[in-house]
Design a protein around this motif. Structure first.
Motif, short mmCIF file in Angstrom:
data_model
loop_
_atom_site.label_atom_id
_atom_site.label_comp_id
_atom_site.label_asym_id
_atom_site.label_seq_id
_atom_site.Cartn_x
_atom_site.Cartn_y
_atom_site.Cartn_z
N ASP A 41 0.83 -1.21 0.00
CA ASP A 41 0.00 0.00 0.00
C ASP A 41 0.86 1.26 0.00
OD1 ASP A 41 -2.83 1.12 0.35
OD2 ASP A 41 -1.77 2.07 2.02
N LEU A 42 1.95 1.24 0.76
CA LEU A 42 2.84 2.40 0.80
C LEU A 42 3.47 2.65 -0.57
CD1 LEU A 42 4.64 1.75 4.22
CD2 LEU A 42 2.90 3.49 3.74
N MET A 43 3.87 1.58 -1.25
CA MET A 43 4.46 1.73 -2.58
C MET A 43 3.40 2.17 -3.59
SD MET A 43 7.33 -1.29 -2.79
CE MET A 43 6.22 -2.63 -2.37
N TRP A 44 2.17 1.68 -3.44
CA TRP A 44 1.06 2.10 -4.32
C TRP A 44 0.90 3.62 -4.25
CZ3 TRP A 44 -3.56 4.50 -2.79
CH2 TRP A 44 -4.56 4.59 -3.77
N ARG A 45 0.94 4.16 -3.05
CA ARG A 45 0.79 5.61 -2.88
C ARG A 45 1.93 6.36 -3.56
NH1 ARG A 45 3.00 9.42 0.35
NH2 ARG A 45 1.71 11.25 0.87
N GLU A 46 3.16 5.88 -3.39
CA GLU A 46 4.30 6.57 -3.99
C GLU A 46 4.27 6.51 -5.51
OE1 GLU A 46 6.55 8.46 -2.59
OE2 GLU A 46 5.77 8.13 -0.56
N ILE A 47 3.84 5.38 -6.04
CA ILE A 47 3.76 5.25 -7.51
C ILE A 47 2.66 6.16 -8.05
CG2 ILE A 47 3.32 3.64 -9.41
CD1 ILE A 47 4.45 1.42 -7.53
N ARG A 48 1.56 6.30 -7.31
CA ARG A 48 0.50 7.23 -7.72
C ARG A 48 1.03 8.67 -7.77
NH1 ARG A 48 -4.98 6.02 -9.03
NH2 ARG A 48 -5.64 7.75 -7.70
N LEU A 49 1.80 9.04 -6.77
CA LEU A 49 2.39 10.38 -6.75
C LEU A 49 3.37 10.55 -7.91
CD1 LEU A 49 3.06 10.83 -2.91
CD2 LEU A 49 1.27 11.93 -4.28
N LEU A 50 4.14 9.50 -8.20
CA LEU A 50 5.07 9.55 -9.33
C LEU A 50 4.32 9.76 -10.63
CD1 LEU A 50 7.93 9.10 -10.52
CD2 LEU A 50 7.43 6.65 -10.54
N ALA A 51 3.18 9.08 -10.78
CA ALA A 51 2.40 9.18 -12.02
C ALA A 51 1.78 10.57 -12.20
CB ALA A 51 1.30 8.12 -12.02
N GLU A 52 1.69 11.34 -11.13
CA GLU A 52 1.17 12.70 -11.25
C GLU A 52 2.22 13.65 -11.83
OE1 GLU A 52 -0.16 13.88 -7.41
OE2 GLU A 52 -1.81 12.43 -7.33
N SER A 53 3.49 13.25 -11.77
CA SER A 53 4.56 14.13 -12.24
C SER A 53 5.09 13.76 -13.61
CB SER A 53 5.72 14.12 -11.23
OG SER A 53 6.33 12.85 -11.17
N LYS A 54 4.93 12.49 -14.02
CA LYS A 54 5.44 12.06 -15.33
C LYS A 54 4.77 10.74 -15.73
CE LYS A 54 9.19 12.60 -13.48
NZ LYS A 54 10.52 13.01 -13.18
N PRO A 55 4.80 10.39 -17.02
CA PRO A 55 4.16 9.14 -17.46
C PRO A 55 4.80 7.92 -16.80
CG PRO A 55 4.62 10.58 -19.33
CD PRO A 55 5.32 11.19 -18.15
N VAL A 56 3.95 7.02 -16.32
CA VAL A 56 4.41 5.78 -15.70
C VAL A 56 3.70 4.61 -16.36
CG1 VAL A 56 4.58 4.43 -13.57
CG2 VAL A 56 4.85 6.92 -13.49
N VAL A 57 4.46 3.60 -16.75
CA VAL A 57 3.91 2.39 -17.34
C VAL A 57 4.38 1.20 -16.51
CG1 VAL A 57 3.79 0.91 -19.38
CG2 VAL A 57 3.92 3.40 -19.65
N ALA A 58 3.44 0.39 -16.05
CA ALA A 58 3.79 -0.83 -15.33
C ALA A 58 3.94 -1.97 -16.33
CB ALA A 58 2.73 -1.17 -14.29
N SER A 59 5.08 -2.63 -16.30
CA SER A 59 5.35 -3.75 -17.20
C SER A 59 5.50 -5.02 -16.37
CB SER A 59 6.64 -3.48 -17.99
OG SER A 59 7.02 -4.62 -18.73
N MET A 60 4.56 -5.96 -16.55
CA MET A 60 4.58 -7.19 -15.78
C MET A 60 5.46 -8.23 -16.44
SD MET A 60 0.56 -7.61 -14.77
CE MET A 60 -0.25 -6.49 -13.61
N SER A 61 6.23 -8.93 -15.63
CA SER A 61 7.07 -10.01 -16.13
C SER A 61 6.31 -11.33 -15.94
CB SER A 61 8.41 -10.02 -15.39
OG SER A 61 9.27 -11.00 -15.91
N ASP A 62 6.92 -12.34 -15.33
CA ASP A 62 6.27 -13.64 -15.17
C ASP A 62 5.09 -13.58 -14.20
OD1 ASP A 62 8.11 -14.71 -16.89
OD2 ASP A 62 9.44 -15.43 -15.32
N VAL A 63 5.30 -12.89 -13.07
CA VAL A 63 4.27 -12.83 -12.02
C VAL A 63 4.14 -11.40 -11.52
CG1 VAL A 63 3.56 -13.67 -9.75
CG2 VAL A 63 4.86 -15.18 -11.27
N ALA A 64 2.91 -10.94 -11.42
CA ALA A 64 2.63 -9.65 -10.77
C ALA A 64 1.28 -9.82 -10.09
CB ALA A 64 2.62 -8.50 -11.77
#
Length: 342
Positions: free
Chosen positions: A100-123
């Motif tokens: 949850d803490l990382m979810w919040r930080e990634i959301r804040l990151l996405a507000e400042s620049k484009p973010v794309v999540a790329s899944m490998s074998d397991v996510a």
């Protein structure tokens, strides 16, 4: 090999053309259109089980340690030199609060620049928790993802303590003060009820944030949540994933969202250290005994990190202990102890 043939669309071939590591490692990024150039795209890799902090049993380069990854995410967010970010995830999940803490930080990151999540074998589970913070999620067709659910529990070590003649007494004040500390006895009914409520609240929070992140209603998300595991292709058809493809697809989307022409070269900057390569792993093992001890130490790290509610895909924890040499004494000890947990 059959799965690999299917994945690359070569089912009718008797054999596949293989490239050995020495040749593969010499391929220049520039020949793939991802080397050089003035625009920088950050690559943040998140691989392994999720924990909040590094424990004393932590193996070098193992797992996702939330406090460390959050620092890297903030570094990228505060920098103006990166045009976009690719979050490369390969994780079955882990600690729910850390996710949850990382979810919040990634959301804040996405507000400042484009973010794309790329899944490998397991996510899955906590791994999906991280991915859903990104506006765009890319998965392989055979990626294991989803598992929007949580588990919780408590080790009861009463029989183990009796066997080793260990006595534990706790002085406490408050009805639920011993909830996590008293591992020498089973949970009381009211304590078990509190544990269940905690898990239900954590699940509701995970599900509701997933619904918000994916622009779904809670009822819509509930139909695909409940801990279900999906392939990347199934997840895409259910709105959990935006696009199917590998890292190159994620890179193309990152370029598009950052308004970088597709034919323009960019430079990928690795923010977090990648997982060790096969030669590094082999050179680090040195012998079968050391290799087993390394695996066992990694499992011990996971066991000791199971505090509180977990957003973890069930069944992933002890699979590394399978097919290991039985004569190793440390392995036998861990295997015997884990029998008490089963």
């Amino acid at each position: 090999m059959t799965m690999l043939k299917e994945r690359v669309g070569q089912n009718d071939k008797k054999s596949l053309r293989m490239v050995d590591y020495s040749k593969y490692s010499r391929v220049r990024k520039s020949t793939l259109g991802i080397g050089g150039g003035g625009d920088l795209i950050a690559v943040i890799r998140a691989s392994g089980s999720i924990t909040r902090t590094r424990s004393g049993l932590s193996v070098s380069s193992s797992g996702i340690i939330a406090e460390q990854l959050i620092k890297k995410i903030r570094t990228v967010r505060e920098s103006e030199k990166y045009k976009a970010v690719i979050l490369r995830i390969d994780s079955p999940g882990g600690d729910a609060l850390a996710s949850d803490l990382m979810w919040r930080e990634i959301r804040l990151l996405a507000e400042s620049k484009p973010v794309v999540a790329s899944m490998s074998d397991v996510a899955a589970s906590g791994g999906y928790y991280m991915a859903m913070a990104a506006p765009v999620i890319v998965a392989e067709k055979l990626t294991l993802t989803g598992s929007i659910g949580v588990i919780t529990g408590k080790f009861i070590l009463q029989k183990l303590y009796e066997r080793i003649d260990f006595n534990k007494e706790i002085l406490s004040r408050g009805r639920y003060a011993e909830l996590n500390a008293a591992d020498q006895r089973p949970l009381r009914p009211d304590e078990a009820e509190l544990f269940e409520k905690s898990a239900q609240n954590a699940y509701a929070s995970f599900r509701d944030k997933a619904a918000m992140s994916r622009s779904m209603s809670i009822d819509q998300m509930e139909t695909v949540a409940q801990g279900r595991v999906w392939s990347g292709q199934d997840a895409a058809s259910r709105g959990l994933v935006d696009s199917l493809g590998g890292f190159s697809q994620a890179l193309a989307i990152a370029k598009q969202r950052a308004k970088i022409p597709q034919d323009k070269k960019v430079r990928l900057v690795e923010i977090s250290k990648a997982s060790p390569t096969l030669p590094e792993i082999l050179s680090g093992i040195g012998g079968s005994v050391l290799g087993v001890d390394r695996v066992v130490k990694g499992v011990l790290q996971d066991v000791t990190s199971l505090n509180g509610v977990q957003a973890r895909m069930d069944g992933i924890l002890f699979e590394r202990l399978e097919n290991m040499p039985g004569e190793n004494q440390l392995f036998l000890l861990v295997k015997e102890i884990t029998n008490y947990f089963g």
